[in-house]
Design an enzyme around this catalytic site. Structure first.
Site, PDB file in Angstrom:
ATOM      1  N   ILE A   1      24.957  31.918  67.066  1.00  0.00           N
ATOM      2  CA  ILE A   1      26.025  31.536  66.131  1.00  0.00           C
ATOM      3  C   ILE A   1      26.341  30.049  66.272  1.00  0.00           C
ATOM      4  CG2 ILE A   1      28.393  32.049  65.407  1.00  0.00           C
ATOM      5  CD1 ILE A   1      28.001  34.838  66.765  1.00  0.00           C
TER       6      ILE A   1
ATOM      7  N   ALA B   1      33.079  33.170  72.792  1.00  0.00           N
ATOM      8  CA  ALA B   1      32.554  34.533  72.964  1.00  0.00           C
ATOM      9  C   ALA B   1      31.271  34.538  73.793  1.00  0.00           C
ATOM     10  CB  ALA B   1      32.276  35.156  71.595  1.00  0.00           C
TER      11      ALA B   1
ATOM     12  N   PHE C   1      30.774  27.080  74.780  1.00  0.00           N
ATOM     13  CA  PHE C   1      31.024  27.378  76.185  1.00  0.00           C
ATOM     14  C   PHE C   1      29.696  27.690  76.860  1.00  0.00           C
ATOM     15  CE2 PHE C   1      35.495  28.017  77.658  1.00  0.00           C
ATOM     16  CZ  PHE C   1      36.091  27.360  76.603  1.00  0.00           C
TER      17      PHE C   1
ATOM     18  N   ASP D   1      22.636  37.992  73.914  1.00  0.00           N
ATOM     19  CA  ASP D   1      21.441  37.298  73.435  1.00  0.00           C
ATOM     20  C   ASP D   1      20.497  38.251  72.723  1.00  0.00           C
ATOM     21  OD1 ASP D   1      22.077  34.717  74.366  1.00  0.00           O
ATOM     22  OD2 ASP D   1      21.640  35.371  76.421  1.00  0.00           O
TER      23      ASP D   1
ATOM     24  N   ASN E   1      28.547  42.918  78.176  1.00  0.00           N
ATOM     25  CA  ASN E   1      28.661  42.034  79.345  1.00  0.00           C
ATOM     26  C   ASN E   1      30.099  42.059  79.848  1.00  0.00           C
ATOM     27  OD1 ASN E   1      30.217  39.819  78.044  1.00  0.00           O
ATOM     28  ND2 ASN E   1      28.387  39.745  76.755  1.00  0.00           N
TER      29      ASN E   1
ATOM     30  N   PRO F   1      21.176  36.427  66.429  1.00  0.00           N
ATOM     31  CA  PRO F   1      21.352  35.061  65.899  1.00  0.00           C
ATOM     32  C   PRO F   1      22.178  34.233  66.878  1.00  0.00           C
ATOM     33  CG  PRO F   1      22.778  36.634  64.751  1.00  0.00           C
ATOM     34  CD  PRO F   1      21.866  37.445  65.634  1.00  0.00           C
TER      35      PRO F   1
HETATM   36  O1  C5P Z   1      23.042  30.151  75.200  1.00  0.00           O
HETATM   37  P1  C5P Z   1      24.339  30.577  75.787  1.00  0.00           P
HETATM   38  O2  C5P Z   1      24.670  32.018  75.497  1.00  0.00           O
HETATM   39  O3  C5P Z   1      24.510  30.254  77.227  1.00  0.00           O
HETATM   40  O4  C5P Z   1      25.392  29.680  75.014  1.00  0.00           O
HETATM   41  C1  C5P Z   1      26.748  29.864  75.158  1.00  0.00           C
HETATM   42  C2  C5P Z   1      27.468  29.305  73.965  1.00  0.00           C
HETATM   43  O5  C5P Z   1      26.793  29.680  72.767  1.00  0.00           O
HETATM   44  C3  C5P Z   1      28.854  29.904  73.803  1.00  0.00           C
HETATM   45  O6  C5P Z   1      29.661  28.946  73.162  1.00  0.00           O
HETATM   46  C4  C5P Z   1      28.604  31.112  72.920  1.00  0.00           C
HETATM   47  O7  C5P Z   1      29.761  31.494  72.224  1.00  0.00           O
HETATM   48  C5  C5P Z   1      27.517  30.601  72.004  1.00  0.00           C
HETATM   49  N1  C5P Z   1      26.581  31.628  71.558  1.00  0.00           N
HETATM   50  C6  C5P Z   1      26.550  31.986  70.238  1.00  0.00           C
HETATM   51  N2  C5P Z   1      25.638  32.903  69.778  1.00  0.00           N
HETATM   52  C7  C5P Z   1      24.757  33.463  70.640  1.00  0.00           C
HETATM   53  C8  C5P Z   1      24.765  33.111  71.985  1.00  0.00           C
HETATM   54  C9  C5P Z   1      25.694  32.195  72.417  1.00  0.00           C
HETATM   55  O8  C5P Z   1      27.366  31.476  69.460  1.00  0.00           O
HETATM   56  N3  C5P Z   1      23.895  34.361  70.174  1.00  0.00           N
END
Ligand code: C5P
Length: 399
Positions: free
Chosen positions: A310, A277, A327, A281, A213, A308
């Site tokens: 995180i 980060a 974020f 997805d 991305n 996963p």
């Molecule tokens: O669900 P979304 O990607 O919009 O969520 C964003 C937040 O979730 C950010 O803080 C991002 O670092 C975290 N995130 C994560 N693991 C993922 C997807 C997003 O920690 N697989």
């Protein structure tokens, strides 16, 4: 913000080998460095060693005409934010104090108005000699910062003051001379361990292709830098980015979401986690082991699998940090989506931003801080100011 540039003058003493470690630390702190090696220094280490470590040309002589037209001694000092003389021998200190310019090193030092940090190393008797002490006093009154040598066993078999301080200690003096706070020593976040994720993740399709991305990592790195400047012990876990490591932190580089999740797990516990980060997805269900060839037949189909989460995982973890900040990059209904995300992920704050413009990879960001107590919206600010404001807000609640 241009990273600081150091001109390192390496004098002729056995401690010259420690300059090699110092170069590594300077670069690890995100600064660039160029070296001048004196004739004496070249008896102990080679220009090649310094060139390889600094990844810059090394300068040794004043009488190199090519360099005097392209990169003269004036230019060498002019491009530097700080000149570090390490090791500073008794001879170099004497010449600096007397204003002698009989070599490239001494000419640069006489021709400059850039701040100078001298790190002496010599035999204990040479250090204690009235002439050396007089020269050091003179240099200090001239505005040169002369570091006191360490006490201890010396390469010459004697014991006493004259040892070069450890490179880590010299690095702290460099940070201080540049007007940066010595990291981890003071500040409102001193003693707090902060885990920060930044950048994108790359999910391989085959050995040469990947899904990614547009995240540049700049906002996450700015937050890490602000946290370290406030005294925190920062653990920065970064996806693939083209950014130098800000000073005074530990950086762990990862590529995929699963590697990032493992690095977060290995870094716990932490008092605070800020997950900036842009984690992918999805990943490809099976990355091909060999490059997928264009056969002219049926087009390849990418089968995706979920990565996963995180942030959500950390919210459920027994080692959940006391403050967990996520974020949210949204392109519409920013606040509503952020509020839903706060509940869904189980974190304490969501920093939401509208990425419908050029926020990803850009230098500015307008964010909303969404918490259980409500929404605080900040106007469009450079990313380093967003970082500082966010860390100040965190320092206020974490005390
Ligand atoms: O669900 P979304 O990607 O919009 O969520 C964003 C937040 O979730 C950010 O803080 C991002 O670092 C975290 N995130 C994560 N693991 C993922 C997807 C997003 O920690 N697989």
């Amino acid at each position: 913000m241009k990273p600081p540039h150091i001109l390192l003058i390496v004098g002729g003493g056995i401690a010259a080998y420690k300059a090699c470690e110092l170069i590594r630390l300077i670069r690890k702190a995100g600064m660039s460095v160029r070296c001048v090696l004196t004739d004496g220094g070249a008896q102990f280490i080679t220009p090649m060693t310094l060139a390889a470590l600094s990844e810059n040309e090394v300068f040794t002589t004043l009488w190199d005409l090519k360099n005097e037209t392209e990169m003269g001694h004036i230019q060498l000092s002019r491009e530097a934010d700080l000149i570090v003389v390490c090791p500073a021998t008794a001879d170099l200190l004497a010449k600096m104090a007397a204003g002698i310019s009989d070599s490239l090193a001494t000419t640069v030092l006489l021709a400059t108005d850039t701040p100078v940090l001298a790190v002496p190393a010599m035999n204990v008797r040479m250090w204690q000699h009235a002439a050396t002490q007089r020269n050091v006093a003179r240099l200090r009154s001239d505005g040169v910062t002369v570091v006191d040598p360490d006490d201890g066993a010396m390469a010459c078999g004697e014991y006493g003051p004259g040892r070069l301080p450890e490179p880590v200690a010299i690095m702290e003096r460099i940070e201080a001379a540049l007007g940066r706070r010595p990291i981890g020593k003071a500040g409102p976040l001193a003693g707090k361990r902060i885990l920060i994720t930044a950048g994108p993740t790359h999910e391989p399709i085959d050995p040469v292709r990947y899904i990614a991305n547009r995240s540049s990592g700049r906002q996450g790195f700015a937050i890490a830098e602000a946290a370290a400047a406030m005294g925190a012990d920062v653990q920065l876990i970064s996806g693939p980015v083209h950014l130098p490591t800000p000073p005074g932190m530990t950086r762990i580089d990862v590529e995929t979401a699963r590697e990032m999740a493992a690095a977060v797990d290995a870094t716990l516990p932490a008092d605070i986690a800020i997950l900036v980060a842009a984690v992918a997805d999805w990943r490809t269900a099976d990355a091909a082991e060999q490059k997928i060839k264009k056969t002219g037949g049926a087009l390849p189909v990418l089968q995706l699998a979920e990565n996963p989460d995180i942030l959500a995982g950390l919210a459920r973890d027994a080692r959940r940090p006391a403050l967990l900040v996520g974020f949210a990059a949204e392109t519409e209904n920013v606040i509503e989506h952020a509020q839903a995300k706060l509940a869904r992920k189980g974190c304490d704050w969501i920093v939401a931003n509208d990425v419908s413009g050029d926020v990803m990879g850009g230098s500015e960001n307008a964010v909303h801080i969404v918490t259980a107590d409500g929404v605080e919206s900040w106007s469009n600010l450079p990313k380093d100011q967003v970082a500082r404001k966010l860390m100040e807000k965190i320092a206020d609640v974490i005390r």
